[in-house]
Design a protein around this motif. Structure first.
Motif, PDB file in Angstrom:
ATOM      1  N   VAL A  61      -7.276 -17.863  61.558  1.00 35.67           N
ATOM      2  CA  VAL A  61      -7.768 -19.149  62.027  1.00 35.67           C
ATOM      3  C   VAL A  61      -9.159 -19.307  61.442  1.00 35.67           C
ATOM      4  O   VAL A  61     -10.078 -18.547  61.778  1.00 35.67           O
ATOM      5  CB  VAL A  61      -7.799 -19.214  63.563  1.00 35.67           C
ATOM      6  N   THR A  62      -9.330 -20.289  60.562  1.00 39.93           N
ATOM      7  CA  THR A  62     -10.506 -20.276  59.723  1.00 39.93           C
ATOM      8  C   THR A  62     -10.875 -21.690  59.268  1.00 39.93           C
ATOM      9  O   THR A  62     -10.648 -22.661  59.995  1.00 39.93           O
ATOM     10  CB  THR A  62     -10.267 -19.298  58.547  1.00 39.93           C
ATOM     11  N   HIS A  63     -11.421 -21.822  58.067  1.00 44.11           N
ATOM     12  CA  HIS A  63     -12.000 -23.064  57.558  1.00 44.11           C
ATOM     13  C   HIS A  63     -11.328 -23.460  56.250  1.00 44.11           C
ATOM     14  O   HIS A  63     -10.680 -22.636  55.595  1.00 44.11           O
ATOM     15  CB  HIS A  63     -13.504 -22.881  57.345  1.00 44.11           C
ATOM     16  N   ASP A  64     -11.543 -24.709  55.846  1.00 39.60           N
ATOM     17  CA  ASP A  64     -10.857 -25.197  54.646  1.00 39.60           C
ATOM     18  C   ASP A  64     -11.223 -24.405  53.405  1.00 39.60           C
ATOM     19  O   ASP A  64     -10.360 -24.107  52.570  1.00 39.60           O
ATOM     20  CB  ASP A  64     -11.111 -26.692  54.436  1.00 39.60           C
ATOM     21  N   ALA A  65     -12.496 -24.012  53.251  1.00 38.76           N
ATOM     22  CA  ALA A  65     -12.911 -23.252  52.071  1.00 38.76           C
ATOM     23  C   ALA A  65     -12.196 -21.906  51.999  1.00 38.76           C
ATOM     24  O   ALA A  65     -11.853 -21.424  50.913  1.00 38.76           O
ATOM     25  CB  ALA A  65     -14.427 -23.040  52.077  1.00 38.76           C
ATOM     26  N   VAL A  66     -11.950 -21.298  53.156  1.00 38.03           N
ATOM     27  CA  VAL A  66     -11.267 -20.001  53.190  1.00 38.03           C
ATOM     28  C   VAL A  66      -9.781 -20.175  52.881  1.00 38.03           C
ATOM     29  O   VAL A  66      -9.183 -19.365  52.158  1.00 38.03           O
ATOM     30  CB  VAL A  66     -11.482 -19.305  54.540  1.00 38.03           C
ATOM     31  N   VAL A  67      -9.168 -21.234  53.414  1.00 40.95           N
ATOM     32  CA  VAL A  67      -7.754 -21.472  53.128  1.00 40.95           C
ATOM     33  C   VAL A  67      -7.556 -21.735  51.627  1.00 40.95           C
ATOM     34  O   VAL A  67      -6.616 -21.220  51.015  1.00 40.95           O
ATOM     35  CB  VAL A  67      -7.205 -22.642  53.969  1.00 40.95           C
ATOM     36  N   LEU A  68      -8.446 -22.512  51.025  1.00 39.88           N
ATOM     37  CA  LEU A  68      -8.387 -22.725  49.577  1.00 39.88           C
ATOM     38  C   LEU A  68      -8.528 -21.407  48.822  1.00 39.88           C
ATOM     39  O   LEU A  68      -7.830 -21.164  47.832  1.00 39.88           O
ATOM     40  CB  LEU A  68      -9.486 -23.695  49.140  1.00 39.88           C
ATOM     41  N   SER A  69      -9.428 -20.554  49.292  1.00 38.37           N
ATOM     42  CA  SER A  69      -9.631 -19.253  48.644  1.00 38.37           C
ATOM     43  C   SER A  69      -8.386 -18.388  48.755  1.00 38.37           C
ATOM     44  O   SER A  69      -8.010 -17.687  47.808  1.00 38.37           O
ATOM     45  CB  SER A  69     -10.833 -18.538  49.265  1.00 38.37           C
ATOM     46  N   LEU A  70      -7.726 -18.424  49.916  1.00 38.01           N
ATOM     47  CA  LEU A  70      -6.488 -17.662  50.072  1.00 38.01           C
ATOM     48  C   LEU A  70      -5.444 -18.124  49.064  1.00 38.01           C
ATOM     49  O   LEU A  70      -4.741 -17.310  48.455  1.00 38.01           O
ATOM     50  CB  LEU A  70      -5.950 -17.821  51.493  1.00 38.01           C
ATOM     51  N   ARG A  71      -5.342 -19.420  48.877  1.00 40.11           N
ATOM     52  CA  ARG A  71      -4.371 -19.928  47.899  1.00 40.11           C
ATOM     53  C   ARG A  71      -4.692 -19.413  46.500  1.00 40.11           C
ATOM     54  O   ARG A  71      -3.808 -18.971  45.765  1.00 40.11           O
ATOM     55  CB  ARG A  71      -4.355 -21.454  47.916  1.00 40.11           C
ATOM     56  N   TYR A  72      -5.951 -19.474  46.130  1.00 48.07           N
ATOM     57  CA  TYR A  72      -6.379 -19.009  44.810  1.00 48.07           C
ATOM     58  C   TYR A  72      -6.061 -17.525  44.629  1.00 48.07           C
ATOM     59  O   TYR A  72      -5.499 -17.113  43.601  1.00 48.07           O
ATOM     60  CB  TYR A  72      -7.872 -19.262  44.663  1.00 48.07           C
ATOM     61  N   ILE A  73      -6.370 -16.711  45.621  1.00 50.60           N
ATOM     62  CA  ILE A  73      -6.168 -15.264  45.528  1.00 50.60           C
ATOM     63  C   ILE A  73      -4.686 -14.922  45.477  1.00 50.60           C
ATOM     64  O   ILE A  73      -4.243 -14.110  44.653  1.00 50.60           O
ATOM     65  CB  ILE A  73      -6.860 -14.562  46.711  1.00 50.60           C
ATOM     66  N   LEU A  74      -3.896 -15.541  46.342  1.00 54.68           N
ATOM     67  CA  LEU A  74      -2.482 -15.188  46.442  1.00 54.68           C
ATOM     68  C   LEU A  74      -1.636 -15.808  45.340  1.00 54.68           C
ATOM     69  O   LEU A  74      -0.477 -15.407  45.148  1.00 54.68           O
ATOM     70  CB  LEU A  74      -1.937 -15.577  47.817  1.00 54.68           C
TER      71      LEU A  74
ATOM     72  N   ALA B 234     -14.517 -17.132  47.708  1.00 54.99           N
ATOM     73  CA  ALA B 234     -13.300 -16.438  47.277  1.00 54.99           C
ATOM     74  C   ALA B 234     -13.540 -14.942  47.104  1.00 54.99           C
ATOM     75  O   ALA B 234     -12.640 -14.130  47.384  1.00 54.99           O
ATOM     76  CB  ALA B 234     -12.786 -17.048  45.980  1.00 54.99           C
ATOM     77  N   MET B 235     -14.728 -14.544  46.688  1.00 56.42           N
ATOM     78  CA  MET B 235     -15.027 -13.118  46.524  1.00 56.42           C
ATOM     79  C   MET B 235     -14.968 -12.389  47.862  1.00 56.42           C
ATOM     80  O   MET B 235     -14.366 -11.316  47.973  1.00 56.42           O
ATOM     81  CB  MET B 235     -16.409 -12.953  45.892  1.00 56.42           C
ATOM     82  N   ARG B 236     -15.565 -12.970  48.906  1.00 52.37           N
ATOM     83  CA  ARG B 236     -15.530 -12.269  50.198  1.00 52.37           C
ATOM     84  C   ARG B 236     -14.147 -12.351  50.843  1.00 52.37           C
ATOM     85  O   ARG B 236     -13.726 -11.421  51.539  1.00 52.37           O
ATOM     86  CB  ARG B 236     -16.616 -12.784  51.141  1.00 52.37           C
ATOM     87  N   VAL B 237     -13.429 -13.434  50.591  1.00 49.58           N
ATOM     88  CA  VAL B 237     -12.069 -13.533  51.122  1.00 49.58           C
ATOM     89  C   VAL B 237     -11.159 -12.530  50.429  1.00 49.58           C
ATOM     90  O   VAL B 237     -10.277 -11.931  51.056  1.00 49.58           O
ATOM     91  CB  VAL B 237     -11.533 -14.973  50.989  1.00 49.58           C
ATOM     92  N   ARG B 238     -11.361 -12.293  49.147  1.00 52.75           N
ATOM     93  CA  ARG B 238     -10.569 -11.278  48.435  1.00 52.75           C
ATOM     94  C   ARG B 238     -10.794  -9.902  49.056  1.00 52.75           C
ATOM     95  O   ARG B 238      -9.845  -9.124  49.239  1.00 52.75           O
ATOM     96  CB  ARG B 238     -10.927 -11.253  46.949  1.00 52.75           C
ATOM     97  N   SER B 239     -12.032  -9.592  49.404  1.00 50.00           N
ATOM     98  CA  SER B 239     -12.325  -8.321  50.068  1.00 50.00           C
ATOM     99  C   SER B 239     -11.598  -8.240  51.407  1.00 50.00           C
ATOM    100  O   SER B 239     -11.031  -7.192  51.764  1.00 50.00           O
ATOM    101  CB  SER B 239     -13.839  -8.193  50.285  1.00 50.00           C
ATOM    102  N   PHE B 240     -11.592  -9.339  52.153  1.00 45.38           N
ATOM    103  CA  PHE B 240     -10.887  -9.375  53.435  1.00 45.38           C
ATOM    104  C   PHE B 240      -9.395  -9.118  53.245  1.00 45.38           C
ATOM    105  O   PHE B 240      -8.795  -8.318  53.966  1.00 45.38           O
ATOM    106  CB  PHE B 240     -11.115 -10.728  54.105  1.00 45.38           C
ATOM    107  N   VAL B 241      -8.775  -9.801  52.282  1.00 41.12           N
ATOM    108  CA  VAL B 241      -7.334  -9.634  52.038  1.00 41.12           C
ATOM    109  C   VAL B 241      -7.012  -8.197  51.661  1.00 41.12           C
ATOM    110  O   VAL B 241      -6.034  -7.607  52.142  1.00 41.12           O
ATOM    111  CB  VAL B 241      -6.854 -10.615  50.952  1.00 41.12           C
TER     112      VAL B 241
END
Length: 240
Positions: free
Chosen positions: A180-193, A158-165
């Protein structure tokens, strides 16, 4: 799941697709092979034949999106299974809708799957067999914060996905973006957003292969409107 405090967002909208079925998905799910690690590297895992079909159906879905919903930018994980998913999607969408223009496509390493360190390509049953103390530690602390030796926790992802967002919003303000990505990243997007103070999504079911999730702009925020949908995979069956 309750949401946190609203964080203003600049994107026009966000789509997230988990890659289609891969050889690792089949290996992990099989009771026989799921007892031992899979050969190879996580980054090099291929799609199955069924995964190729799923990716084609994703392309049909993309071709059918209304103009205002179509992405103007696609960002992929660097892993083979995600890049092939997108390549098949793009080809299928172009074949279905001749009026579609090529979409700008980038690869960003922050969208890679969760790094499992010494347990790369180990099903959880194989981890428990090889290192039962690690299996027990994961169960004790919870999967969101469990960090395998040399690897990442979901919180790390989630930390690196937050940087990406954050960077994405600077370069694609107002655009519809597809990742287009992986389940862990999609979960992280939900958490961040979900916003500041949102609870961690550790109780959600795994995100299905070839599924689509969508966040739509509502005022200053991106609101979750579609989560893990696989309706596009059964559209023909439902129509018949």
């Amino acid at each position: 799941m309750p949401e946190g405090l609203v964080v203003p967002r600049a994107l026009g909208g966000l789509w997230a697709v988990r890659h289609a079925q891969s050889e690792a998905n089949v290996w992990f799910a099989d009771p026989a092979t799921g007892q031992r690690p899979m050969p190879g590297t996580d980054a090099g895992v291929e799609l199955t034949e069924y995964g190729q079909w799923q990716a084609h159906r994703l392309g049909d879905w993309l071709a059918g999106l209304a103009g205002v919903q179509r992405p103007t930018l696609v960002v992929c994980s660097p892993y083979l299974r995600t890049r092939v998913t997108w390549a098949v999607m793009a080809e299928a969408a172009a074949a279905r809708n001749r009026h579609l223009h090529p979409i700008r496509t980038l690869v960003d390493e922050r969208l890679r799957d969760r790094e499992m360190g010494v347990f790369e390509l180990h099903p959880y049953r194989a981890i428990r067999r090889r290192a039962p103390e690690e299996g027990a530690r994961r169960e004790k602390v919870g999967n969101w914060v469990y960090r395998p030796p040399g690897g990442e926790s979901l919180a790390d992802v989630a930390m690196r996905v937050r940087s990406f967002v954050d960077e994405l919003e600077l370069v694609a303000a107002g655009e519809q973006v597809l990742v287009v990505t992986h389940d862990a990243v999609v979960l992280s997007l939900r958490y961040i957003l979900d916003g500041l103070g949102a609870p961690v999504p550790d109780s959600l079911e795994p995100v299905p292969n070839a599924s689509v999730s969508q966040w739509r702009r509502e005022g200053a925020r991106l609101a979750l409107r579609v989560w893990g949908s696989v309706d596009h995979l059964t559209a023909d069956e439902q129509a018949g």
